[in-house]
Design an enzyme around this catalytic site. Structure first.
Site, mmCIF file in Angstrom:
data_model
loop_
_atom_site.group_PDB
_atom_site.id
_atom_site.type_symbol
_atom_site.label_atom_id
_atom_site.label_comp_id
_atom_site.label_asym_id
_atom_site.label_seq_id
_atom_site.Cartn_x
_atom_site.Cartn_y
_atom_site.Cartn_z
ATOM 1 N N HIS B 6 0.954 -1.091 -0.015
ATOM 2 C CA HIS B 6 0.152 0.028 -0.271
ATOM 3 C C HIS B 6 0.942 1.078 -0.039
ATOM 4 C CE1 HIS B 6 -3.407 2.247 2.212
ATOM 5 N NE2 HIS B 6 -3.398 2.730 1.123
ATOM 6 N N HIS B 8 1.292 5.014 -2.236
ATOM 7 C CA HIS B 8 0.886 6.066 -3.312
ATOM 8 C C HIS B 8 1.809 6.947 -3.853
ATOM 9 C CE1 HIS B 8 -3.185 4.771 -2.000
ATOM 10 N NE2 HIS B 8 -3.043 4.937 -0.717
ATOM 11 N N ALA B 72 -4.577 8.158 -3.431
ATOM 12 C CA ALA B 72 -5.976 7.865 -3.217
ATOM 13 C C ALA B 72 -7.037 9.059 -3.171
ATOM 14 C CB ALA B 72 -6.161 6.914 -2.039
ATOM 15 N N HIS B 182 -10.640 1.409 -1.155
ATOM 16 C CA HIS B 182 -10.061 2.588 -0.637
ATOM 17 C C HIS B 182 -11.083 3.748 -1.227
ATOM 18 C CE1 HIS B 182 -6.947 5.568 0.594
ATOM 19 N NE2 HIS B 182 -6.166 4.492 0.858
ATOM 20 N N TYR B 198 -11.245 7.593 5.588
ATOM 21 C CA TYR B 198 -10.618 6.567 5.122
ATOM 22 C C TYR B 198 -11.007 5.388 5.898
ATOM 23 C CZ TYR B 198 -7.176 8.788 2.023
ATOM 24 O OH TYR B 198 -6.451 9.403 1.215
ATOM 25 N N HIS B 227 -5.508 0.397 5.925
ATOM 26 C CA HIS B 227 -5.663 1.130 7.362
ATOM 27 C C HIS B 227 -5.981 0.231 8.545
ATOM 28 C CE1 HIS B 227 -7.160 3.688 3.878
ATOM 29 N NE2 HIS B 227 -6.013 4.144 4.236
ATOM 30 N N GLU B 288 1.364 2.484 3.761
ATOM 31 C CA GLU B 288 0.509 3.921 3.022
ATOM 32 C C GLU B 288 1.543 5.084 3.014
ATOM 33 O OE1 GLU B 288 -2.158 4.819 6.097
ATOM 34 O OE2 GLU B 288 -3.349 6.278 4.751
ATOM 35 N N ARG B 294 2.863 12.394 8.140
ATOM 36 C CA ARG B 294 4.100 12.430 7.629
ATOM 37 C C ARG B 294 5.215 12.804 8.761
ATOM 38 N NH1 ARG B 294 3.888 14.308 1.560
ATOM 39 N NH2 ARG B 294 2.002 13.407 0.883
#
Lengths: 351, 351
Positions: B6, B8, B72, B182, B198, B227, B288, B294
């Site tokens: 997972h 992105h 996503a 998702h 989410y 998640h 993710e 972050r």
């Protein structure tokens, strides 16, 4: 004293449901109203429903007192108009008051609010402030259920942090009464009620609170997020990180003076996580009985919603924390409980 | 081999976002179309974005391969019409294919689908079947992202178990490709994206699957709930009890042949619960990255999304389970990964 902060009258006599169906049909047919006085339920019916239901479980499980509210799913705020919602709330709340009157040392009331979606929202929030005051001053209630989605599954309302809700919050602060944030039914085919919409409601509102300054405006306002806080404690790191990302204060500082989670999590591993992650002073014992899940867990031989037995089996909870979770926190978060319990004791002495 | 299922491309060169903004503005202005050929991004830009972003983290953390998909949230399926969504999907997926082409031993693709809400839903699902086939056969992709709420926050579509989705499922089964369920962005002010929508999407879809016979119709269809499964593992007892209440088979039997959870849970206590409650064969390593959170966790000194470091620190996971979670499960759930890895090896040998 063990206080269950989250119980619903889901076992109410069938006359209540019949009255509600008539009310909805009358409104949908011609906009007509069914008078609350047309509902007739005898004391003996209430007594039987409680004695065979919630009271029986209280005694079996060794809990003392339940903060008792109308069936949450059945609040169903999307039906009818503001008047429909007000009549239904008063009917439901007055029935809770009768339960509390019949079993004063076992049940203390929390009220449903006459919320409505769409254009009626602002008016319905003002009506909610009036209804909560009526229930607190006339019936001795100590809390209320606040629905963040009166559209019942389509989330059409602004977040609970919006100023449209402030008249209600002003009243809650004045009365010193907390709100349990609890959605009602879901009429959305994609989102089932008890195992999706309920938990999503909890998660969504926690995040609304993370993003707002609501508690700067109302430093003494208190909210309980039920069902163990939805997805929140399981994803505690996500929320901690998001607060850092957004330059916000830590969760403890921004939310935990005002936000509390209940223990409606139906397995040991989940309750271990909750009681390990969330400070004990923010956790309130609850079982949601008789409620979302009614069967017996074949792994334990007890009902899934017997959260007392699960919590008893978690040895990592210290004595002081356990006392906080089982009752001390509820007395702090619902300060009117003390007065309600005093009244009951005085009446017992006088009798 | 440690496979992150997972990831992105949230660090895509800014030209991608500018093209998308132009596309939306053109449609909203006059229904006009911006050609995908008007997007120009050089290989060097892609290389820089990946080398300074996801590849850097892969190397730091000791993970080998990421199943890589477009951002996503930015899928944002509610914009424009079916053509808007198709163009945007192809642009996004072709960019992922270029990443995978530039770093073939580090990234394998999963595609975004050209979904659309409302009346275009059925047509958009047929278009999605075509797009996933294109991405798998032409680009060597191994999976796709399936959005259960193309209205982006208002849940206007039927559940994923509805027959409207069957043309897509037939194609996924034919191609032997799983779907990660998702949601995209939320445009609902009451429901924030990464920390509410989410997780709610994950929870809602798991419950849709609990209530359906989808996997009787498609016994080999596989879905990943990202998640960490939203609220589900934390409330595992609630779901177990609900299945008993409804006279349904146990979760293991009804769902766990087909449903998998990823490890995007950003604290140790949460991942302990996940790996303790859910059988190891149903858990897929994921981070993710670079994504929802972050920042660095001050408690660990590592980024919140460094789930590899957290999992490494959980001693209760046995060697066999750890191998399953870190890679073996991904090879089973994404069987086309084996072919993709073989191709890469052969190319390396040939060079």
């Amino acid at each position: 004293m063990i206080i269950d902060c989250h119980g619903h009258f889901t076992t109410a006599p069938k006359e209540l449901g019949i009255w509600r169906e008539r009310q909805i049909a009358a409104f949908e047919g011609s906009g007509a109203r069914v008078s609350p006085s047309e509902l007739e339920i005898g004391d003996e019916q209430i007594r039987t429903a409680i004695e065979q239901g919630q009271l029986k479980l209280q005694i079996e499980r060794g809990t003392d007192l339940t903060i008792f509210s109308p069936g949450a799913g059945k609040m169903a705020h999307h039906y009818g108009d503001a008047r429909t919602s007000l009549d239904w709330s008063q009917v439901s709340n007055d029935l809770i008051a009768r339960v509390c009157g019949l079993f004063p040392d076992r049940f203390v009331g929390a009220c449903q609010l006459p919320q409505s979606p769409g254009e009626a929202l602002a008016e319905s929030i003002r009506a909610s402030a009036i209804e909560v005051e009526r229930c607190v001053t006339e019936h001795g209630f100590v809390g209320c259920l606040l629905n963040p989605d009166p559209s019942d599954g389509f989330w059409q309302a602004p977040p609970l942090t919006d100023r449209v809700y402030y008249p209600l919050y002003e009243k809650l602060v004045e009365l010193d009464v907390p709100a349990m944030v609890h959605v009602a039914m879901s009429r959305n085919a994609a989102i089932q009620g008890t195992c999706a919409h309920y938990l999503n409601g909890d998660t969504s509102v926690f995040m609304q609170l993370c993003q707002s300054e609501l508690f700067r405006d109302f430093p003494t306002l208190r909210m309980i997020i039920p069902h163990g806080g939805g997805a929140v404690p399981y994803h505690w790191g996500r929320y901690r990180g998001m607060m850092i990302d957004q330059g916000r204060p830590p969760l403890e500082e921004a939310l935990l003076h005002n936000v509390f989670f209940d223990t409606c999590v139906y397995h040991k591993r989940g309750l271990e996580l909750l009681t390990d992650i969330v400070p004990a002073r923010n956790v309130l014992f609850a079982s949601e009985m008789i409620g979302a899940v009614r069967s017996v867990d074949p792994e334990t031989g007890r009902r899934f919603d017997d959260t007392k037995a699960i919590l008893d089996s978690i040895e990592s909870i210290g004595d002081q924390d356990r006392a906080a979770i089982y009752g001390d926190n509820a007395l702090r978060v619902f300060p009117r409980l003390n007065a309600a319990l005093q009244n009951t004791k005085q009446q017992e002495v006088a009798q």
